[in-house]
Motif scaffolding. Structure first.
Motif, PDB file in Angstrom:
ATOM      1  N   SER A 131      47.886  35.847  41.436  1.00  0.00           N
ATOM      2  CA  SER A 131      47.547  36.240  42.795  1.00  0.00           C
ATOM      3  C   SER A 131      47.755  35.046  43.704  1.00  0.00           C
ATOM      4  O   SER A 131      47.418  33.916  43.347  1.00  0.00           O
ATOM      5  CB  SER A 131      46.083  36.694  42.856  1.00  0.00           C
ATOM      6  OG  SER A 131      45.635  36.664  44.184  1.00  0.00           O
TER       7      SER A 131
ATOM      8  N   HIS B   8      43.337  38.981  39.858  1.00  0.00           N
ATOM      9  CA  HIS B   8      43.408  39.576  41.197  1.00  0.00           C
ATOM     10  C   HIS B   8      42.143  39.289  41.992  1.00  0.00           C
ATOM     11  O   HIS B   8      41.031  39.343  41.468  1.00  0.00           O
ATOM     12  CB  HIS B   8      43.592  41.094  41.101  1.00  0.00           C
ATOM     13  CG  HIS B   8      43.644  41.751  42.448  1.00  0.00           C
ATOM     14  ND1 HIS B   8      44.776  41.756  43.232  1.00  0.00           N
ATOM     15  CD2 HIS B   8      42.685  42.394  43.170  1.00  0.00           C
ATOM     16  CE1 HIS B   8      44.526  42.376  44.361  1.00  0.00           C
ATOM     17  NE2 HIS B   8      43.259  42.768  44.357  1.00  0.00           N
TER      18      HIS B   8
ATOM     19  N   LEU C  71      49.007  47.711  40.766  1.00  0.00           N
ATOM     20  CA  LEU C  71      48.118  47.182  39.722  1.00  0.00           C
ATOM     21  C   LEU C  71      47.460  48.318  38.950  1.00  0.00           C
ATOM     22  O   LEU C  71      47.357  48.286  37.716  1.00  0.00           O
ATOM     23  CB  LEU C  71      47.047  46.284  40.342  1.00  0.00           C
ATOM     24  CG  LEU C  71      47.511  44.900  40.805  1.00  0.00           C
ATOM     25  CD1 LEU C  71      46.394  44.192  41.555  1.00  0.00           C
ATOM     26  CD2 LEU C  71      47.956  44.061  39.621  1.00  0.00           C
TER      27      LEU C  71
ATOM     28  N   THR D  43      38.942  39.282  37.584  1.00  0.00           N
ATOM     29  CA  THR D  43      38.752  39.564  39.010  1.00  0.00           C
ATOM     30  C   THR D  43      37.338  39.205  39.415  1.00  0.00           C
ATOM     31  O   THR D  43      36.452  39.031  38.571  1.00  0.00           O
ATOM     32  CB  THR D  43      39.037  41.030  39.330  1.00  0.00           C
ATOM     33  OG1 THR D  43      38.957  41.223  40.739  1.00  0.00           O
ATOM     34  CG2 THR D  43      38.045  41.948  38.664  1.00  0.00           C
TER      35      THR D  43
END
Lengths: 551, 456, 199
Positions: free
Chosen positions: A318, A403, A422, A436
């Motif tokens: 990311s 992410h 995703l 995440t």
């Protein structure tokens, strides 16, 4: 270079340096209200008066350029200068309301600081409260509150509004000691940089609406950081308490953001602190994801690592992640059997990190580290959307995804496509591991969820639009069992002996990231001590370091 | 006595071009245009003409500072923002002999090679505008102003601008800001106007009276002008005589003329049955002279400086024995408090504070050390401000208090006793005394006493 | 330190000079005896029958805090946090908010003193620039559990009928009356519905 002597100390400075800048460089304190390093000097507060040998009158240090062999004495060494500074401070205080107990500036107020200095203040008041000139208080101007009574008419805000942003929304009216700062009809300021006015104001005349009455500033802890709102990489200071982040203010860096930051970035900490978090690792048991310990989750994920594979593995980064986390992803990919798709972009096109949204700071790329990801070679595949297509064709065995939702939700046309891709990838990959910080719908089909730290919760580095790599300190502890992304990735790689060498973001940077060609030779220490380190990304034969070691 | 400025002012048709030309108007301009700008500057420098706006700076030297740069052509500003209390000579001159001023402006513009000239007149002098515009129109029609002045190929344009009525607009950099359409905040020097002035261009600012001297100098030569007046202050001075005097008005006297003679001869002496007490010799911004000092002083820059005051703008205000000096000071210090532009701290806060103290001397509530406080505040303003307004505000306060201290001290004895501070009435210690800074207490005391907390 | 290193001081002579011995002991016990007789029931007893009897304490006694009020019954405190800053035990928690009265601007929306941590040093009262917090002479704080009722919030600190019984306690400048601050008992508070229940 001219040599100027200030209080007996010879200082060599560039021509056209102002006396006050020379004194700042030499560490000699000259009190000031109206002078600001990033604004045109105006010389109206008269607090910085100094004696220059040969001048008939005391002269303001903030408007007088140095000349060779100039001899300057300040209030520390000259009685008349001291009397002048004391006199000016007394004048500033005679009509000041002294409402420090309810003023948010208290604790970081120039009036307070100078009053407590024996050279300029500590005098007894010669006026009574009923003799003071009354002005309007607590005027709501949108992102700031205006209190005319506290104003010292230094005009920093007016100059900022006129010169820096060009908004021109503030002006003085009336004359003599009835001069008052006003915004037209008290209308809310529409300047997207208006939040800077509160930082700019040396006293409590303009205070932040967001920070209003939140905390006294002496309770705040500080962490130097970099805004994650766009690819500009404005240097910020995170002010936090045990309750979390209380405010974010810009740090001066003449090479990146001068003394400013935009309001979107300033308030992006709210997005971070209001984010629905995932705070424990989750693994799949049948249809559901269940909270487990880190050890269990890592064991589950590591199993997938050595899984016999037929197809591709996708490692998705990311642009919101630090260089250290991205390097961890790469390390993961390097230790994996081919073929591996290493990617951070939505499509096969590189993000345009240099496209500007305005002439001052804002960039269109709303991620802090796209350039860093590019420099690390994260965009080695054909884009996330194509990978998702391949996943739907059953060609992806393993997906490792890092992410973060953006800290500035506005202006993210790319975000929906990215999340959709995703989701498709997670749904169709045979095994998927998601790192995440946010509890979001798209990853509910994943097999392992590892909770990682948000912006401000981990140390690391970002590389901004012009390849300036900057250090980000940890501003607060992450909640629950959350770990920094680089740490989680290294834990995943615990079976790889090389990965065990790294115990901190610094070690990853120095031994890992700096080993990448684009970062060649950078040192983490340098980033910490100098606020910015600029590297020409490509086509260079030698590199130079530009740093700023000021306040 | 030779008149340089007022020789034709008594003629009713002097305001018309025909009338003025019949008495030699624009001859000086023709003279000047025959010479090179450098020679004109030289001539003016030799004449010894000094600025009549107040500072008395040699005009030729001022023009000499200008560096001619075709990329940034120079600008001439004629300062007619006559706001100094007690001064009305420029109005008198503009109203009676506008062509003299216009001619002077054109000579100066030729000397400094300025194409753009601004005549900035005080907002309150609006009534002069029709006359002035008529005179300019006549001069333009006759070819004195325009793209080709008198066939020499020189282009000169005069723009008349009016202020909105602020004292600070008379300060040269404040005037430039005002002309640029901004709030008249004086600029920090350096850069000086001669380097970077109006619109970033080199600028010369001259007073109306200064420029009105130029036609005479051009016609009669520098030597003739230098022969007038004293060695260091050549020429004549327009004096605005006002106050307690039998014949107030504008008089032209040669420099070096005794002040007492002016008061007796031109002014006709004090009003019947009264005695001279004091004179402010150059507008309220300069220290006052007592009757004894008046007897010794002559009207020129050096003599005034010798007794510790300034000739200033020549606005002489006469006080006789019926005048209460504290009341006069109240009016003066209030003028400066309201006219302080508010840009720099000492003047913004100090002038208001001094006015408030003079107020309480007269209205009651004074403290016994208030006179010393006034002097102390003055010391904190003087020499520490951006422009001269701070100094100007201090001079009258200091000279009134020092020279007429007994009147102020009598006031202090007879004054209504000061209202005790709240904390004493409550029997509180000093710690709680300082508590009351927050608005409510003051508002409450205002409600109780029925007085605003601060009065003009 | 080793014993043999320490200097030995012989005090025999000094004890004899002071008259230590049987006579000295007898003189000492005479004091005990005198007080024993004096404190027999019905005479000037030192011991009191708490809680039926209570000892009066000094006006400067530092007991439970009281938040003072304005004339109209609103809280005096503007949440300047000086008390919380001065507090060595860090037992004061304050949240500030906007006061509906724009002349006041700021008011404490939450003010809590954790009396289980408080050391009753009185620094908070000393620090207050507006006498918004003073102390009372209330001292009996015993509760049945560690967590029960020792976290005093605004209501507990302003709604204090006990003050009448115990009396106002320490504040700096006690020689002067309070200025524009009123003890909760002096102000009729319409906003406290349970005013009578505790008294």
């Amino acid at each position: 270079m001219p040599v100027v002597t200030i209080d007996g100390l010879p200082i060599s400075v560039e021509p056209d340096t102002l006396i006050i800048q020379a004194a700042d460089r030499a560490g000699i304190e000259i009190p000031r209200f109206c002078y600001h390093p990033d604004l045109r000097p105006e010389g109206n507060c008269r607090m910085c008066l100094v004696r220059v040998k040969g001048f008939a009158r005391l002269t303001p240090a903030c408007t007088t350029p140095v000349a060779d062999d100039m001899v300057v004495t300040t209030a520390h060494a000259d009685d008349e200068v001291r009397r002048a500074s004391r006199g000016v401070l007394e004048f500033l205080l005679i009509n000041h309301p002294l409402d420090c107990p309810i003023c948010d500036q208290a604790g970081e107020c120039s009036l307070q600081d100078f009053y407590m200095h024996p050279d300029y203040g500590l005098h007894h008041s010669d006026v009574e409260s009923r003799e003071k000139v009354r002005k309007r208080k607590a005027i709501d101007l949108g992102s700031v509150y205006l209190d005319s009574e506290r104003c010292v008419m230094c005009s920093r805000c007016v100059r900022f509004s006129n010169e820096v942003t060009g908004a021109g929304e503030l002006q003085f009216v009336h004359r003599g000691n009835h001069v008052e700062l006003v915004a037209f009809q008290d209308r809310a300021l529409r300047d997207p940089y208006a939040g800077n006015l509160a930082d700019l104001c040396p006293v409590g005349a303009l205070t932040s609406r967001d920070f209003r009455f939140k905390r006294r500033v002496w309770f705040l802890h500080h962490a130097p950081s970099v805004c994650a709102g766009c690819s500009t990489g404005c240097n910020v200071r995170i002010d936090y308490t045990e309750r979390g982040i209380e405010r974010v203010v810009p740090r001066r860096n003449p090479f990146v953001n001068r003394s400013w930051m935009c309001d979107e970035g300033r308030f992006s900490y709210q997005t971070v602190s209001q984010l629905p978090r995932v705070t424990t690792p989750l693994t799949r048991e049948g249809e559901d994801l269940h909270p487990v310990s880190w050890e269990q989750a890592l064991a589950c994920a590591r199993g997938a690592f050595s899984l016999p594979r037929r197809g591709e593995a996708a490692v998705i980064g990311s642009p919101m992640a630090t260089n250290e986390a991205l390097w961890g992803l790469q390390e993961y990919a390097r230790n994996m059997k081919d073929p591996v798709a290493l990617e951070f972009r939505s499509t096969s096109a590189d993000p345009d990190v240099e496209a500007r949204l305005d002439e001052l700071l804002l960039h269109a790329d709303r991620a802090p580290n796209s350039r860093g990801a590019m420099m690390l070679g994260m965009g080695a595949s054909d884009g996330l959307e194509n990978i998702a297509v391949r996943a739907e064709q059953g060609m992806i065995d393993l997906a490792l995804i890092l992410h973060y939702p953006p800290v500035v939700p506005a202006g993210q046309p790319d975000l929906d496509r990215r999340v959709t891709a995703l989701a498709r990838l997670v749904r169709h990959a045979r095994f998927s591991i998601v790192l995440t910080n946010a509890d979001e719908d798209w990853w509910h089909a994943a097999d392992v969820i590892l909770p990682v730290a948000s912006w401000s919760e981990e140390e690391g580095t970002y590389t901004n639009f012009n390849s300036t790599t900057q250090h980000v300190a940890c501003g607060q502890d992450p909640p629950g069992e959350v770990r920094p992304a680089w740490r989680a990735l290294l834990d995943l790689l615990a079976s790889v002996p090389a990965a065990r060498r790294y115990g901190s973001a610094q070690e990853i940077f120095d031994r890992g990231v700096a080993a990448m060609p684009a970062f060649d030779g950078l040192r983490f220490d340098t980033l910490v001590s100098r606020h910015a380190t600029v590297y020409p990304p490509e086509g260079r034969t030698s590199y130079g370091q530009e740093g700023f070691a000021g306040r | 006595m030779t008149k340089v400025l007022s020789q034709n002012a008594e003629f009713a048709d002097q305001t018309t071009l025909a009338g003025a030309e019949s008495r030699g108007a624009y001859d000086g301009l023709r003279h000047a245009l025959e010479q090179s700008p450098r020679d004109v500057i030289q001539e003016v420098a030799e004449s010894g003409l000094r600025g009549r706006g107040g500072a008395g700076f040699p005009t030729g030297r001022k023009w000499g500072f200008l560096q001619f740069d075709p990329a940034r052509p120079p600008v001439l500003l004629c300062n007619g923002d006559e706001s100094e209390p007690g001064t009305f000579k420029d109005h008198w001159l503009l109203a009676r002999d506008p062509h003299l001023v216009i001619e002077g402006i054109l000579i100066a513009a030729h000397a400094i090679r300025a194409q753009d000239v601004f005549l900035y007149i005080r907002g309150e002098y609006e009534s002069l505008l029709p006359l002035l515009m008529g005179a300019l129109e006549e001069a333009r029609a006759a070819g004195f102003i325009g793209p080709d002045v008198l066939g020499t190929g020189r282009c000169m344009a005069i723009t008349v601008a009016t202020g909105a009525g602020a004292y600070i607009c008379g300060e040269e950099t404040g005037l430039m800001e005002s002309l640029e359409g901004k709030r008249a905040y004086p600029r920090v020097r350096p850069p000086f106007p001669a380097v970077r002035g109006f619109a970033g261009r080199p600028t010369v600012v001259n007073n109306v009276e200064t420029l009105a001297n130029l036609p005479w100098i051009m016609r009669r030569g520098a030597a003739a002008f230098h022969a007038l007046g004293t060695e260091d202050s050549p020429g004549t001075k327009l004096v605005s005589l006002s106050g307690c005097i039998s014949r107030p008005g504008v008089y032209e006297v040669p420099m070096g003329y005794p002040l007492s003679a002016l008061l007796e001869n031109e002014g006709g002496g004090p009003l019947p049955g009264r005695h001279l007490k004091a004179v402010i010799p150059g507008g309220t911004s300069v220290p006052i002279l007592t009757a004894e000092e008046v007897a010794t002083v002559t009207i020129d820059f050096e003599s005034m400086r010798a007794v510790g005051t300034l000739l200033g703008s020549g606005g002489m205000i006469v006080f006789d024995d019926t005048v209460s000096m504290p009341h006069a000071l109240r009016s003066i210090s209030h003028f400066y408090a309201t006219e302080s532009c508010g840009e720099c701290t000492p003047c913004r806060e100090g002038t208001g504070w001094m006015a408030a103290i003079v107020d309480r001397l007269l209205d009651g509530g004074a403290r016994k050390d208030d006179l010393d406080r006034l002097l102390r505040i003055g010391g904190n303003i003087e020499g520490r401000t951006i422009c001269g307004l701070g100094d100007a505000a201090v001079q009258p306060v200091r000279s009134f208090v020092l020279k007429f201290r007994s009147e102020f001290e009598a006031l202090l004895r007879d004054t209504i006793p000061r209202l005790e501070p709240d904390w004493q009435a409550h029997g509180h210690g000093p710690r709680t005394a300082r508590r009351g800074a927050v608005g409510e207490e003051a508002r409450r005391s205002e409600a109780v006493t029925g007085r605003p907390t601060y009065r003009w | 330190m080793d014993r043999k290193d320490s200097p030995v001081v012989d005090v025999t002579e000094r004890a004899q000079a002071l008259g230590a011995g049987v006579t000295g002991m007898a003189a000492g016990f005479a004091v005990t005896l005198r007080n024993l007789v004096r404190s027999l029931p019905g005479r000037n007893t030192v011991t009191i029958q708490y809680p039926e009897q209570r000892k009066p304490y000094s006006r400067r006694f530092r007991g439970v805090h009281v938040l003072t009020l304005r004339e109209d019954g609103r809280l005096k405190c503007t949440a300047c946090y000086l008390c919380a800053t001065a507090c060595p035990a860090e037992c004061i928690t304050i949240e500030a908010g906007e006061d509906p009265d724009s002349a006041v601007e700021k008011v404490a929306t939450q003010y809590e003193i954790d009396l289980s941590r408080c050391i009753f040093c009185g620094f908070c009262v000393d620090a207050c620039p507006e006498e918004a917090i003073t102390m009372s002479r209330e001292y009996d704080l015993a509760t049945e559990g560690r967590r029960s009722r020792l976290q005093y919030d605004i209501d507990a600190l302003t709604h204090r009928p006990e003050i009448v019984a115990y009396g106002a306690g320490y504040r700096p400048h006690m020689q002067y009356p309070l200025v524009e601050s009123y003890l909760p008992t002096e102000v009729a508070r319409s906003s406290s519905p349970d005013d009578s229940s505790d008294s």
